[in-house]
Design a protein around this motif. Structure first.
Motif, PDB file in Angstrom:
ATOM      1  N   PHE A 130      77.986  21.423 -58.507  1.00 45.12           N
ATOM      2  CA  PHE A 130      78.111  22.252 -59.702  1.00 45.12           C
ATOM      3  C   PHE A 130      77.579  21.535 -60.936  1.00 45.12           C
ATOM      4  O   PHE A 130      76.876  22.128 -61.760  1.00 45.12           O
ATOM      5  N   ARG A 131      77.873  20.270 -61.067  1.00 46.08           N
ATOM      6  CA  ARG A 131      77.368  19.505 -62.207  1.00 46.08           C
ATOM      7  C   ARG A 131      75.844  19.430 -62.184  1.00 46.08           C
ATOM      8  O   ARG A 131      75.177  19.597 -63.209  1.00 46.08           O
ATOM      9  N   SER A 132      75.268  19.180 -61.012  1.00 49.23           N
ATOM     10  CA  SER A 132      73.805  19.101 -60.900  1.00 49.23           C
ATOM     11  C   SER A 132      73.168  20.448 -61.218  1.00 49.23           C
ATOM     12  O   SER A 132      72.162  20.513 -61.928  1.00 49.23           O
ATOM     13  N   ARG A 156      79.525  21.489 -44.915  1.00 49.10           N
ATOM     14  CA  ARG A 156      80.893  21.701 -45.397  1.00 49.10           C
ATOM     15  C   ARG A 156      81.706  22.508 -44.387  1.00 49.10           C
ATOM     16  O   ARG A 156      82.914  22.307 -44.246  1.00 49.10           O
ATOM     17  N   GLU A 178      81.164  15.842 -45.503  1.00 53.13           N
ATOM     18  CA  GLU A 178      80.948  15.912 -46.945  1.00 53.13           C
ATOM     19  C   GLU A 178      80.001  14.805 -47.393  1.00 53.13           C
ATOM     20  O   GLU A 178      80.368  13.647 -47.473  1.00 53.13           O
ATOM     21  N   SER A 192      80.116  16.184 -52.987  1.00 61.09           N
ATOM     22  CA  SER A 192      81.263  17.012 -53.297  1.00 61.09           C
ATOM     23  C   SER A 192      80.786  18.284 -53.986  1.00 61.09           C
ATOM     24  O   SER A 192      79.695  18.342 -54.563  1.00 61.09           O
ATOM     25  N   LEU A 193      81.604  19.314 -53.920  1.00 62.95           N
ATOM     26  CA  LEU A 193      81.258  20.573 -54.552  1.00 62.95           C
ATOM     27  C   LEU A 193      81.156  20.409 -56.066  1.00 62.95           C
ATOM     28  O   LEU A 193      80.321  21.041 -56.711  1.00 62.95           O
ATOM     29  N   GLN A 194      81.963  19.521 -56.611  1.00 55.89           N
ATOM     30  CA  GLN A 194      81.922  19.255 -58.051  1.00 55.89           C
ATOM     31  C   GLN A 194      80.576  18.637 -58.458  1.00 55.89           C
ATOM     32  O   GLN A 194      80.010  19.004 -59.485  1.00 55.89           O
ATOM     33  N   THR A 195      80.048  17.760 -57.639  1.00 55.20           N
ATOM     34  CA  THR A 195      78.746  17.152 -57.922  1.00 55.20           C
ATOM     35  C   THR A 195      77.642  18.203 -57.878  1.00 55.20           C
ATOM     36  O   THR A 195      76.727  18.193 -58.711  1.00 55.20           O
TER      37      THR A 195
END
Length: 79
Positions: free
Chosen positions: A36-38, A23, A28, A31-34
């Motif tokens: 966090f979800r994981s 990053r 990339e 993604s940072l969202q992925t």
């Protein structure tokens, strides 16, 4: 078991560090969202497993099984 958990924690830490380094260079893969979800999913799975272990120990464990205290100072299973 400790070594397995330690190895798993090390691999996850190294993967997270590699993603952070990528990053920094604007590469990339995830993604940072992925991420966090994981992470949130893994935390919920860990909490669920811990809760199931507690429930199993409290309600489904056979309290009659154990050690016979009348047979001396060594551990002897009940017959």
């Amino acid at each position: 078991m400790k070594r397995l958990i330690g190895l798993f924690a090390t691999v996850i830490s190294l993967a997270f560090i590699v993603v952070l380094i990528l990053r920094i260079w604007n590469i990339e893969i995830l993604s940072l969202q992925t991420i966090f979800r994981s992470s949130f999913t893994l935390i919920l799975l860990g909490i669920s497993a811990l809760l199931l272990i507690i429930i199993y120990g409290a309600f489904f464990r056979n309290s009659q099984a154990g050690l016979d205290e009348k047979k001396g100072s060594h551990a002897h299973p009940k017959s």
